[in-house]
Design a protein around this motif. Structure first.
Motif, PDB file in Angstrom:
ATOM      1  N   VAL A   1       0.842  -1.196   0.000  1.00  0.00           N
ATOM      2  CA  VAL A   1       0.000   0.000   0.000  1.00  0.00           C
ATOM      3  C   VAL A   1       0.874   1.240   0.000  1.00  0.00           C
ATOM      4  O   VAL A   1       1.827   1.337   0.791  1.00  0.00           O
ATOM      5  CB  VAL A   1      -0.929   0.020   1.235  1.00  0.00           C
ATOM      6  CG1 VAL A   1      -1.760   1.303   1.267  1.00  0.00           C
ATOM      7  CG2 VAL A   1      -1.844  -1.205   1.236  1.00  0.00           C
ATOM      8  N   CYS A   2       0.568   2.180  -0.880  1.00  0.00           N
ATOM      9  CA  CYS A   2       1.290   3.445  -0.909  1.00  0.00           C
ATOM     10  C   CYS A   2       0.308   4.594  -1.088  1.00  0.00           C
ATOM     11  O   CYS A   2      -0.804   4.409  -1.593  1.00  0.00           O
ATOM     12  CB  CYS A   2       2.352   3.463  -2.002  1.00  0.00           C
ATOM     13  SG  CYS A   2       1.696   3.336  -3.671  1.00  0.00           S
ATOM     14  N   ILE A   3       0.741   5.774  -0.629  1.00  0.00           N
ATOM     15  CA  ILE A   3      -0.086   6.977  -0.707  1.00  0.00           C
ATOM     16  C   ILE A   3       0.739   8.099  -1.321  1.00  0.00           C
ATOM     17  O   ILE A   3       1.909   8.289  -0.976  1.00  0.00           O
ATOM     18  CB  ILE A   3      -0.585   7.419   0.677  1.00  0.00           C
ATOM     19  CG1 ILE A   3      -1.475   6.341   1.310  1.00  0.00           C
ATOM     20  CG2 ILE A   3      -1.367   8.727   0.591  1.00  0.00           C
ATOM     21  CD1 ILE A   3      -1.996   6.709   2.689  1.00  0.00           C
ATOM     22  N   ALA A   4       0.108   8.867  -2.206  1.00  0.00           N
ATOM     23  CA  ALA A   4       0.742  10.050  -2.778  1.00  0.00           C
ATOM     24  C   ALA A   4      -0.308  11.133  -2.958  1.00  0.00           C
ATOM     25  O   ALA A   4      -1.508  10.851  -3.070  1.00  0.00           O
ATOM     26  CB  ALA A   4       1.399   9.727  -4.120  1.00  0.00           C
ATOM     27  N   THR A   5       0.155  12.344  -2.988  1.00  0.00           N
ATOM     28  CA  THR A   5      -0.758  13.463  -3.171  1.00  0.00           C
ATOM     29  C   THR A   5      -1.111  13.628  -4.645  1.00  0.00           C
ATOM     30  O   THR A   5      -0.693  12.840  -5.495  1.00  0.00           O
ATOM     31  CB  THR A   5      -0.150  14.758  -2.587  1.00  0.00           C
ATOM     32  OG1 THR A   5      -1.175  15.755  -2.491  1.00  0.00           O
ATOM     33  CG2 THR A   5       0.987  15.283  -3.447  1.00  0.00           C
ATOM     34  N   SER A   6      -1.879  14.654  -4.954  1.00  0.00           N
ATOM     35  CA  SER A   6      -2.347  14.861  -6.316  1.00  0.00           C
ATOM     36  C   SER A   6      -1.233  15.383  -7.219  1.00  0.00           C
ATOM     37  O   SER A   6      -0.126  15.688  -6.771  1.00  0.00           O
ATOM     38  CB  SER A   6      -3.502  15.868  -6.307  1.00  0.00           C
ATOM     39  OG  SER A   6      -3.042  17.134  -5.829  1.00  0.00           O
ATOM     40  N   GLY A   7      -1.538  15.504  -8.506  1.00  0.00           N
ATOM     41  CA  GLY A   7      -0.605  16.101  -9.456  1.00  0.00           C
ATOM     42  C   GLY A   7       0.708  15.365  -9.540  1.00  0.00           C
ATOM     43  O   GLY A   7       0.740  14.162  -9.845  1.00  0.00           O
ATOM     44  N   PRO A   8       1.834  16.038  -9.249  1.00  0.00           N
ATOM     45  CA  PRO A   8       3.139  15.406  -9.399  1.00  0.00           C
ATOM     46  C   PRO A   8       3.343  14.239  -8.448  1.00  0.00           C
ATOM     47  O   PRO A   8       4.083  13.307  -8.762  1.00  0.00           O
ATOM     48  CB  PRO A   8       4.127  16.540  -9.102  1.00  0.00           C
ATOM     49  CG  PRO A   8       3.352  17.509  -8.274  1.00  0.00           C
ATOM     50  CD  PRO A   8       1.946  17.432  -8.794  1.00  0.00           C
ATOM     51  N   GLY A   9       2.713  14.293  -7.281  1.00  0.00           N
ATOM     52  CA  GLY A   9       2.826  13.151  -6.373  1.00  0.00           C
ATOM     53  C   GLY A   9       2.254  11.900  -7.004  1.00  0.00           C
ATOM     54  O   GLY A   9       2.853  10.827  -6.954  1.00  0.00           O
ATOM     55  N   ALA A  10       1.068  12.038  -7.597  1.00  0.00           N
ATOM     56  CA  ALA A  10       0.428  10.897  -8.245  1.00  0.00           C
ATOM     57  C   ALA A  10       1.199  10.446  -9.478  1.00  0.00           C
ATOM     58  O   ALA A  10       1.406   9.248  -9.696  1.00  0.00           O
ATOM     59  CB  ALA A  10      -1.014  11.253  -8.614  1.00  0.00           C
ATOM     60  N   THR A  11       1.630  11.400 -10.304  1.00  0.00           N
ATOM     61  CA  THR A  11       2.325  11.003 -11.532  1.00  0.00           C
ATOM     62  C   THR A  11       3.691  10.394 -11.231  1.00  0.00           C
ATOM     63  O   THR A  11       4.204   9.611 -12.034  1.00  0.00           O
ATOM     64  CB  THR A  11       2.475  12.192 -12.496  1.00  0.00           C
ATOM     65  OG1 THR A  11       3.166  13.268 -11.849  1.00  0.00           O
ATOM     66  CG2 THR A  11       1.119  12.678 -12.981  1.00  0.00           C
ATOM     67  N   ASN A  12       4.271  10.725 -10.087  1.00  0.00           N
ATOM     68  CA  ASN A  12       5.533  10.091  -9.707  1.00  0.00           C
ATOM     69  C   ASN A  12       5.364   8.603  -9.390  1.00  0.00           C
ATOM     70  O   ASN A  12       6.354   7.875  -9.277  1.00  0.00           O
ATOM     71  CB  ASN A  12       6.160  10.802  -8.505  1.00  0.00           C
ATOM     72  CG  ASN A  12       6.925  12.048  -8.899  1.00  0.00           C
ATOM     73  OD1 ASN A  12       7.268  12.232 -10.066  1.00  0.00           O
ATOM     74  ND2 ASN A  12       7.200  12.902  -7.925  1.00  0.00           N
TER      75      ASN A  12
END
Length: 578
Positions: A88-99
């Motif tokens: 399980v991993c979490i990232a924020t929107s925009g560049p976080g998600a695309t990373n």
């Protein structure tokens, strides 16, 4: 709450969860993850996921703050491959998600169960090019098993339940859940479904009796059979069944790159890895077999070399796979079994008998003795193959080994004889540089009692070496073995062999001092340039109870052999220097 959920809470000491209580979407998400028995989350916060991280504050979860979202998803991937549980991993929107995109594609290609949670801007801002807005569900449709965009907080429990079910059943893979900020902040009574019903999704495929019988009949008449075991053996946890099946039928076993560890590399019936950088015997076995039994394999181009009509030219091909889309996709098959390979082998084992294969086994052993993996030693020069042999002998093949992509990856596959399933973790289908080190972190967290080694190149390590901060902060005892040839080794090899020695942009001599880099993060750093130094520093690394980075300075011009050039057939192997 169901009896099963209550028992799970008691067994895992999960904090009591009040069903029907009014909570936010962020709190709903965390409660769902608890009920899915998630213990570790790898992630990086940002504006769109602040409600989730606020709920994480002081929670039951062990959150690992990576230094880049790519590190988070690769660590979650390593955790999943080492355990069989979803990462399980979490990232924020925009560049976080695309990373996360490279890591998602890596998991999709290698059938790894992941649940990737991303934040997004509030729904009222969707389509306005708002700050850090990205259509991550649209971006990831081709590289996920499924993607969700949560529009209503009341749908979130069902979506989480479905996401874990989809990620872990059938052919495993990554699932993405994108949660807009307004949904994370919305309030609703907490619920969680007891079971999943997804229309049209039937993941648990049980082979038909007729298919299993055809599978058995195809083996009976074979005189030169060979099993080709792929990553599906490991995904299905079918390694014990494969061992029992091979020993009862006396059929030799080839492990594909993704299948390494699915059958003990030290077993008398093990032939090792086939294909572009496979060994002579494995490739000869495919060329001369009269029956190839593919178990959880894709018959990809690194084995067939794209010459599918010339692949295993004398053999009837039997293919067992849970994904019907793989059957007959790359090579023509005589017998197909659609279903779980573990279930297929369990049903076949009581019904099969030993093949008349002893003469065939003798021939294969003769080839193994005459054409083993080999390389030329050169006095005090440290050869990369010798480094991998050192890692193997010092751990007796019992370590978890992760790799990046390139020459060191192939040498690891060749010279480290993996005994156990889920002990070799590498990016196979996508070939992702920067994968090895963070994947080792996830694997080490999953198995703190085991030695975990990240075998990396000096190129790939520099893509994710900022995750040294994690191993230092949490004292995660990963041993990093840098096979440092001061160049992009596999690119250099291809430029030497196929581009007339025109070495274009492969020079890494200006890389940092890796020992000093490790020490800057508070990690022990060591270096070796000769075989004698290598033995000494590696013994020191294994004896150290924390993380270690070992910079093995190896011969720069060494090539990976054997090699079959792209477009050639398996009988056109370049064996290299004696």
């Amino acid at each position: 709450m169901s009896v099963e959920m209550a028992e799970m809470q008691r067994k895992n000491s999960i904090p009591p969860i009040q069903f029907g209580e009014e909570v936010t979407g962020a709190e709903t998400l965390l409660r769902c993850l608890l009920l899915e028995e998630v213990e570790y989350i790898f992630g990086y916060p940002g504006g769109a996921v602040l409600p989730i991280y606020d709920s994480l504050y002081g929670s039951y979860f062990k959150h690992i703050l990576t230094r880049h979202e790519q590190g988070a998803i690769h660590a979650a991937d390593g955790y999943a491959r080492a355990t069989g549980k979803p990462g399980v991993c979490i990232a924020t929107s925009g560049p976080g998600a695309t990373n996360l995109v490279t890591g998602i594609a890596t998991a999709q290609m290698d059938s790894v169960p992941l649940v990737c949670i991303t934040g997004n801007v509030a729904q009222s801002l969707i389509g306005t090019d708002a700050f850090q807005e990205a259509n991550i569900t649209g971006i990831t449709v081709p590289i996920t098993k499924h993607s969700y965009f949560v529009r209503d907080v009341r749908d979130l429990p069902r979506i989480v339940k479905e996401a874990f079910h989809i990620a872990t059943t059938g052919r495993p893979g990554p699932v993405l859940i994108d949660i807009p900020k307004d949904v994370a902040n919305a309030i609703a009574p907490f619920t969680y479904p007891d079971h999943v019903e997804i229309r049209g999704y039937r993941a648990e495929v049980v082979p038909e009796d007729e298919e299993v019988q055809k599978f058995i009949d195809a083996i009976k008449s074979a005189k030169r059979p060979v099993i080709m075991a792929g990553g599906g053996i490991i995904a299905a946890s079918a390694d014990k069944e494969l061992l029992a099946f091979a020993e009862k039928t006396r059929i030799p076993v080839i492990n594909t790159f993704m299948g390494l560890g699915g059958f003990p590399g030290t077993h008398e019936l093990s032939l090792g890895m086939p294909g572009m950088h496979g060994n002579f015997t494995a490739n000869q076995a495919l060329l001369n077999a009269d029956c190839v039994i593919g178990l959880g394999v894709r018959f990809d181009d690194r084995i067939t070399m794209g010459r599918t009509k010339e692949f295993a030219p004398n053999a009837r091909i039997v293919h067992v796979d849970i994904d019907p889309a793989e059957l007959g996709k790359n090579v023509s098959t005589a017998v197909t079994v659609t279903g779980d390979v573990k279930n297929t082998l369990e049903r076949a084992i009581p019904l099969v008998t030993a093949c008349e294969s002893e003469a065939w086994i003798k021939q294969l052993k003769d080839w193994q003795q005459k054409q083993p993996y080999k390389y030329k030693t050169d006095g005090d020069t440290l050869k990369p193959q010798a480094v991998i042999e050192l890692l193997y002998t010092s751990t007796d093949g019992e370590a978890i080994v992760t790799t990046d992509v390139g020459q060191h990856q192939m040498w690891t596959a060749q010279y480290y004889k993996f005994k156990n399933a889920r002990s070799f973790i590498s990016s196979g289908g996508l070939g992702t540089m920067g994968f090895g080190f963070p994947a080792a972190i996830g694997a080490q967290i999953a198995h703190p009692e085991r030695t975990t080694i990240a075998v990396v190149g000096d190129g790939g390590f520099q893509m994710t070496n900022q995750e040294l901060a994690i191993v230092s902060q949490y004292n995660i005892p990963v041993k990093v073995a840098i096979v440092n040839n001061q160049c992009l080794g596999m690119v250099r090899q291809w430029q030497e062999l196929f581009y007339d020695n025109r070495y274009s942009q492969i020079d890494l001599t200006c890389s940092p001092d890796f020992v000093k880099l490790a020490e800057a993060y508070g990690v022990k750093g060591l270096r070796a340039s000769t075989p004698q130094e290598a033995e000494a520093v590696w013994a020191e690394a294994l004896a150290h109870d924390g993380p270690v980075v070992v910079d093995f300075r190896v011969a720069q011009g060494e090539n990976v052999y054997p090699m079959v050039a792209a477009g050639d057939t398996l009988d056109q192997m370049e064996l290299g220097e004696e």
